[in-house]
Scaffold this motif. Structure first.
Motif, PDB file in Angstrom:
ATOM      1  N   ASN A 226      -6.795   7.802 -14.512  1.00 39.70           N
ATOM      2  CA  ASN A 226      -6.197   6.867 -13.571  1.00 39.70           C
ATOM      3  C   ASN A 226      -6.582   5.444 -13.951  1.00 39.70           C
ATOM      4  OD1 ASN A 226      -4.995   5.653 -11.399  1.00 39.70           O
ATOM      5  ND2 ASN A 226      -6.600   6.194  -9.935  1.00 39.70           N
ATOM      6  N   ASN A 227      -5.591   4.642 -14.350  1.00 45.97           N
ATOM      7  CA  ASN A 227      -5.812   3.243 -14.727  1.00 45.97           C
ATOM      8  C   ASN A 227      -5.563   2.291 -13.562  1.00 45.97           C
ATOM      9  OD1 ASN A 227      -6.036   4.042 -17.567  1.00 45.97           O
ATOM     10  ND2 ASN A 227      -3.840   4.387 -17.432  1.00 45.97           N
ATOM     11  N   SER A 228      -5.198   2.828 -12.404  1.00 43.02           N
ATOM     12  CA  SER A 228      -4.745   2.029 -11.278  1.00 43.02           C
ATOM     13  C   SER A 228      -5.895   1.464 -10.454  1.00 43.02           C
ATOM     14  CB  SER A 228      -3.861   2.893 -10.367  1.00 43.02           C
ATOM     15  OG  SER A 228      -3.523   2.208  -9.178  1.00 43.02           O
ATOM     16  N   GLY A 229      -5.581   0.423  -9.701  1.00 44.18           N
ATOM     17  CA  GLY A 229      -6.532  -0.138  -8.752  1.00 44.18           C
ATOM     18  C   GLY A 229      -6.611   0.662  -7.464  1.00 44.18           C
ATOM     19  N   ARG A 230      -5.858   1.730  -7.347  1.00 38.27           N
ATOM     20  CA  ARG A 230      -5.898   2.625  -6.188  1.00 38.27           C
ATOM     21  C   ARG A 230      -6.178   4.057  -6.646  1.00 38.27           C
ATOM     22  NH1 ARG A 230      -6.328  -1.461  -4.226  1.00 38.27           N
ATOM     23  NH2 ARG A 230      -5.123  -2.501  -2.581  1.00 38.27           N
ATOM     24  N   ALA A 231      -6.817   4.819  -5.795  1.00 40.23           N
ATOM     25  CA  ALA A 231      -7.003   6.245  -6.060  1.00 40.23           C
ATOM     26  C   ALA A 231      -5.639   6.934  -6.099  1.00 40.23           C
ATOM     27  CB  ALA A 231      -7.886   6.875  -4.986  1.00 40.23           C
ATOM     28  N   VAL A 232      -5.546   8.001  -6.859  1.00 39.31           N
ATOM     29  CA  VAL A 232      -4.273   8.702  -7.043  1.00 39.31           C
ATOM     30  C   VAL A 232      -4.464  10.194  -6.798  1.00 39.31           C
ATOM     31  CG1 VAL A 232      -2.536   9.374  -8.757  1.00 39.31           C
ATOM     32  CG2 VAL A 232      -3.304   7.011  -8.641  1.00 39.31           C
TER      33      VAL A 232
ATOM     34  N   LEU B  79      -8.096  11.531  -8.024  1.00 42.41           N
ATOM     35  CA  LEU B  79      -8.914  10.721  -8.918  1.00 42.41           C
ATOM     36  C   LEU B  79      -9.181   9.357  -8.287  1.00 42.41           C
ATOM     37  CD1 LEU B  79      -7.178  11.478 -12.342  1.00 42.41           C
ATOM     38  CD2 LEU B  79      -9.331  12.425 -11.480  1.00 42.41           C
ATOM     39  N   ALA B  80     -10.409   8.866  -8.438  1.00 40.38           N
ATOM     40  CA  ALA B  80     -10.765   7.543  -7.941  1.00 40.38           C
ATOM     41  C   ALA B  80     -10.022   6.479  -8.737  1.00 40.38           C
ATOM     42  CB  ALA B  80     -12.276   7.342  -8.054  1.00 40.38           C
ATOM     43  N   ASN B  81     -10.097   5.226  -8.256  1.00 40.49           N
ATOM     44  CA  ASN B  81      -9.416   4.161  -8.989  1.00 40.49           C
ATOM     45  C   ASN B  81     -10.187   3.795 -10.255  1.00 40.49           C
ATOM     46  OD1 ASN B  81     -11.531   2.420  -8.263  1.00 40.49           O
ATOM     47  ND2 ASN B  81     -10.232   0.927  -7.261  1.00 40.49           N
ATOM     48  N   ASN B  82      -9.679   2.829 -10.998  1.00 41.45           N
ATOM     49  CA  ASN B  82     -10.265   2.517 -12.305  1.00 41.45           C
ATOM     50  C   ASN B  82     -11.651   1.886 -12.219  1.00 41.45           C
ATOM     51  OD1 ASN B  82      -9.612  -0.075 -11.423  1.00 41.45           O
ATOM     52  ND2 ASN B  82      -7.927  -0.333 -12.865  1.00 41.45           N
ATOM     53  N   GLN B  83     -12.109   1.585 -11.000  1.00 42.27           N
ATOM     54  CA  GLN B  83     -13.469   1.094 -10.792  1.00 42.27           C
ATOM     55  C   GLN B  83     -14.384   2.186 -10.240  1.00 42.27           C
ATOM     56  OE1 GLN B  83     -14.322  -2.105 -11.764  1.00 42.27           O
ATOM     57  NE2 GLN B  83     -12.240  -1.996 -12.585  1.00 42.27           N
ATOM     58  N   GLY B  84     -13.874   3.421 -10.200  1.00 37.93           N
ATOM     59  CA  GLY B  84     -14.667   4.534  -9.691  1.00 37.93           C
ATOM     60  C   GLY B  84     -14.778   4.550  -8.179  1.00 37.93           C
ATOM     61  N   LYS B  85     -13.777   4.020  -7.490  1.00 36.15           N
ATOM     62  CA  LYS B  85     -13.799   3.944  -6.031  1.00 36.15           C
ATOM     63  C   LYS B  85     -12.652   4.739  -5.429  1.00 36.15           C
ATOM     64  CE  LYS B  85     -15.484  -0.840  -6.281  1.00 36.15           C
ATOM     65  NZ  LYS B  85     -15.169  -2.244  -5.905  1.00 36.15           N
ATOM     66  N   LEU B  86     -12.924   5.388  -4.296  1.00 36.31           N
ATOM     67  CA  LEU B  86     -11.868   6.004  -3.498  1.00 36.31           C
ATOM     68  C   LEU B  86     -11.428   5.008  -2.433  1.00 36.31           C
ATOM     69  CD1 LEU B  86     -10.294   8.691  -3.085  1.00 36.31           C
ATOM     70  CD2 LEU B  86     -11.964   9.228  -1.302  1.00 36.31           C
TER      71      LEU B  86
ATOM     72  N   GLU C 260       0.831  -1.194   0.000  1.00 35.55           N
ATOM     73  CA  GLU C 260       0.000   0.000   0.000  1.00 35.55           C
ATOM     74  C   GLU C 260       0.878   1.262   0.000  1.00 35.55           C
ATOM     75  OE1 GLU C 260      -3.325   0.111  -0.377  1.00 35.55           O
ATOM     76  OE2 GLU C 260      -3.180  -2.052  -0.599  1.00 35.55           O
ATOM     77  N   GLY C 261       0.519   2.224  -0.855  1.00 32.31           N
ATOM     78  CA  GLY C 261       1.270   3.467  -0.953  1.00 32.31           C
ATOM     79  C   GLY C 261       2.469   3.399  -1.875  1.00 32.31           C
ATOM     80  N   SER C 262       2.760   2.202  -2.399  1.00 29.55           N
ATOM     81  CA  SER C 262       3.921   2.036  -3.276  1.00 29.55           C
ATOM     82  C   SER C 262       3.694   2.727  -4.620  1.00 29.55           C
ATOM     83  CB  SER C 262       4.190   0.550  -3.515  1.00 29.55           C
ATOM     84  OG  SER C 262       5.135   0.364  -4.557  1.00 29.55           O
ATOM     85  N   GLU C 263       4.784   3.236  -5.204  1.00 32.13           N
ATOM     86  CA  GLU C 263       4.699   3.819  -6.542  1.00 32.13           C
ATOM     87  C   GLU C 263       4.332   2.782  -7.594  1.00 32.13           C
ATOM     88  OE1 GLU C 263       8.245   5.954  -7.504  1.00 32.13           O
ATOM     89  OE2 GLU C 263       7.802   7.603  -6.135  1.00 32.13           O
ATOM     90  N   ASP C 264       4.455   1.496  -7.233  1.00 33.88           N
ATOM     91  CA  ASP C 264       4.059   0.447  -8.165  1.00 33.88           C
ATOM     92  C   ASP C 264       2.571   0.509  -8.500  1.00 33.88           C
ATOM     93  OD1 ASP C 264       6.624  -0.528  -8.296  1.00 33.88           O
ATOM     94  OD2 ASP C 264       6.313  -2.092  -6.801  1.00 33.88           O
ATOM     95  N   TRP C 265       1.769   1.189  -7.650  1.00 34.94           N
ATOM     96  CA  TRP C 265       0.339   1.345  -7.923  1.00 34.94           C
ATOM     97  C   TRP C 265       0.082   2.413  -8.989  1.00 34.94           C
ATOM     98  CZ3 TRP C 265      -3.273  -1.936  -7.050  1.00 34.94           C
ATOM     99  CH2 TRP C 265      -3.271  -2.754  -5.914  1.00 34.94           C
ATOM    100  N   ILE C 266       1.027   3.279  -9.255  1.00 35.26           N
ATOM    101  CA  ILE C 266       0.781   4.414 -10.155  1.00 35.26           C
ATOM    102  C   ILE C 266       0.700   3.936 -11.604  1.00 35.26           C
ATOM    103  CG2 ILE C 266       1.663   6.609 -11.015  1.00 35.26           C
ATOM    104  CD1 ILE C 266       2.939   7.000  -8.233  1.00 35.26           C
ATOM    105  N   ASN C 267      -0.440   4.219 -12.232  1.00 34.93           N
ATOM    106  CA  ASN C 267      -0.683   3.853 -13.626  1.00 34.93           C
ATOM    107  C   ASN C 267      -1.636   4.913 -14.193  1.00 34.93           C
ATOM    108  OD1 ASN C 267      -1.559   2.742 -16.073  1.00 34.93           O
ATOM    109  ND2 ASN C 267      -1.402   0.646 -15.312  1.00 34.93           N
ATOM    110  N   VAL C 268      -1.065   5.923 -14.808  1.00 35.35           N
ATOM    111  CA  VAL C 268      -1.819   7.106 -15.220  1.00 35.35           C
ATOM    112  C   VAL C 268      -1.538   7.416 -16.685  1.00 35.35           C
ATOM    113  CG1 VAL C 268      -2.154   9.590 -14.808  1.00 35.35           C
ATOM    114  CG2 VAL C 268      -1.725   8.060 -12.882  1.00 35.35           C
TER     115      VAL C 268
END
Length: 204
Positions: A90-96, A143-150, A54-62
């Motif tokens: 935001n293409n990520s599974g986490r909000a950015v 921005l919310a994640n790619n599923q529209g979730k924060l 959690e919080g890793s830059e590996d989540w970043i996909n924009v």
């Protein structure tokens, strides 16, 4: 031009989670066939990915536009600054969280510009803006994640914005540009922070 920033790390992993076990009794034969499924690498578009901290830059996909323009309008006697709209997705599974890290004037100057704002809507549709000519840096929007979730676990229906359109706007000083034309070049640096599964910043 669009650019994809992706924090994908390729490697061998053991995929955790529920496993369907199919058992068979080997009786009276010297061999058995076993179905083997592998999961290689990490998928930062999957909000349930078990192997990314959690919080890793590996989540970043924009995905974002990397060539922008702004200009004054003839109708305003070149007192009003405007621009086309540009996308951040935001293409990520986490909000950015998106921030303006720097706005550098490479050539020309903005001494005759009173205000130059970058504006967009955040995950709730609320307008957000930063005056690049005055402050230059700071948190821009989330921005919310790619599923529209924060919050991945507590926003089961999604529906929040995972992309935004931003633009430039502002005003110039007096009648300066009515009689004079100038070209300026700039470098806008955006910073991205992957939020935690709960939609909040992750403590270091």
């Amino acid at each position: 031009m669009k650019k994809i920033l992706s924090g994908l790390l390729v490697g061998s992993i053991l995929f955790g989670g529920a496993v369907s076990i199919h058992a068979a009794e080997v009786d009276g034969t010297g061999s058995a066939s076993i179905t083997v499924n592998g999961s290689l690498g990490q998928d930062n578009t999957d909000e349930q990915a078990p192997n990314i901290q959690e919080g890793s830059e590996d989540w970043i996909n924009v995905t974002l536009d990397t060539a922008n323009i702004f200009y004054t309008t003839k109708e305003s006697d070149h007192k009003t600054i405007t621009s086309p709209h540009y996308e951040i997705k935001n293409n990520s599974g986490r909000a950015v969280k998106v921030s303006v890290a720097n706005f550098q004037v490479e050539s020309g100057n903005l001494s005759n510009v009173e205000e130059l704002k970058i504006s967009g809507k955040d995950y709730t549709g609320t307008d957000q803006a930063i005056d690049l000519n005055m402050l230059g840096t700071g948190e821009f929007l989330v921005l919310a994640n790619n599923q529209g979730k924060l919050d991945v676990e507590n926003d089961p229906t999604g529906g929040l914005a995972s992309d935004t359109l931003y633009s430039y706007s502002g005003t110039t000083a007096g009648d300066y540009y009515k009689k004079k034309a100038e070209h300026t070049t700039h470098t806008l640096t955006l910073a991205f922070e992957a939020l935690g599964k709960n939609g909040q910043p992750v403590a270091p």
